[in-house]
Design an enzyme around this catalytic site. Structure first.
Site, mmCIF file in Angstrom:
data_model
loop_
_atom_site.group_PDB
_atom_site.id
_atom_site.type_symbol
_atom_site.label_atom_id
_atom_site.label_comp_id
_atom_site.label_asym_id
_atom_site.label_seq_id
_atom_site.Cartn_x
_atom_site.Cartn_y
_atom_site.Cartn_z
ATOM 1 N N THR A 100 0.846 -1.184 0.000
ATOM 2 C CA THR A 100 0.000 0.000 0.000
ATOM 3 C C THR A 100 0.884 1.237 0.000
ATOM 4 O OG1 THR A 100 -1.842 1.099 1.168
ATOM 5 C CG2 THR A 100 -0.175 0.033 2.533
ATOM 6 N N CYS A 101 0.273 2.386 -0.292
ATOM 7 C CA CYS A 101 1.025 3.648 -0.304
ATOM 8 C C CYS A 101 0.017 4.789 -0.237
ATOM 9 C CB CYS A 101 1.913 3.734 -1.546
ATOM 10 S SG CYS A 101 1.012 3.672 -3.114
ATOM 11 N N GLY A 102 0.256 5.870 -0.972
ATOM 12 C CA GLY A 102 -0.692 6.975 -0.971
ATOM 13 C C GLY A 102 -1.844 6.757 -1.926
#
Length: 288
Positions: A243-245
């Protein structure tokens, strides 16, 4: 001096490999440059000025599900197939994707192709900056394109939605790995999207994508990749969710996992752009 990674046309190839194969009839190249808002850079405009010979431009904001409130989410299969046909990319082609940062948004396109059942795709290690630094040829010529058919078989196990991630976080049966910078993960830095909470998914581990890269923007070797995950307390015995932004740099984690032979990984497409907007989802702050 860093040890160069072995070329693998299904994950990562060197500038030397691409230069040697540049005239292969079944090679297709994508420039997938995309930049964060406020960076004062425009991927398509840069492509129009100069790109690797034969490259087409892959717009991750347009080849997406435009009905979604989230940025550049996975497009419907039919749209992906239509866009690939229009760009002359089809069955039997070897695809190489690069970006103008070195190794950033190109990994998202690599993951998207894998999601669509296409395995013959690799990221160009070091991207456009390394290609230019080595004095290799660039052009503003657009390639001649002929329609080609692509057979798509969506691999649903490679993507996760918010319900699946919430369940995984609650049960602890997956390791959730967050590619954002440490200060965003801890909640000490504000999120770029207005109205979004700061922090991270409870139980997730922070491996900023930059810790997987060398100073020249190339990916670290297998030992360096493993060291970065180990340092963050990532339990690689569990299936991984990246996951990330907004689902872009999470794909760099996915690519790194694939490079060290870990294949049971998936990507949370909505990432923090989705999780951070829902008040009923739990968040954690501080270091993991």
């Amino acid at each position: 001096m860093t040890t160069p990674l072995q070329d693998d046309p299904q994950t990562l190839v060197s500038t030397e490999w691409l230069a040697a194969h540049l005239k292969d009839p079944d090679l297709r190249i994508f420039d997938a440059s995309w930049y964060l808002p406020g960076s004062d850079r425009d991927g398509r405009a840069e492509y129009d000025i100069a790109h690797i010979p034969g490259a087409r431009f892959f717009d991750i904001d347009e080849i997406a599900d435009l009905r979604s409130d989230m940025p550049h989410t996975v497009p419907p299969v039919e749209k992906f197939m239509s866009r690939m046909r229009a760009m002359g990319v089809g069955d039997g082609h070897q695809v190489v994707v690069y970006d103008g940062s070195g190794l950033f948004s190109a990994a998202r396109v690599w993951w998207l192709f894998r999601l669509m059942g296409q395995k013959n795709i690799a990221v160009l290690d070091g991207g456009m900056p390394k290609w230019i630094a080595e004095g290799r040829k660039i052009t503003d010529d657009k390639p001649l394109i002929r329609d080609r058919h692509m057979t798509v078989s969506r691999q649903n196990q490679l993507v996760r939605d918010v319900t699946q991630v919430a369940r995984a976080a609650k049960l602890g049966d997956h390791v959730i790995i967050d590619a954002r910078a440490a200060d965003r993960f801890t909640g000490d830095a504000p999120e770029p999207r207005e109205g979004m909470r700061s922090g991270h998914i409870p139980g997730s581990r922070n491996v900023p994508y930059t810790t997987l890269l060398n100073a020249d923007g190339t990916m670290k070797d297998a030992d360096g990749i493993r060291a970065a995950f180990d340092a963050a307390g990532v339990d690689l015995s569990k299936p991984a969710i990246t996951t990330c932004g907004s689902g872009v740099t999470a794909a760099i984690l996915s690519l790194a996992l694939e490079r060290i032979g870990k294949t049971d990984h998936s990507l949370y497409d909505g990432s923090w752009s989705e999780w951070g907007m829902y008040d009923d989802l739990p968040i954690a702050t501080g270091a993991a």
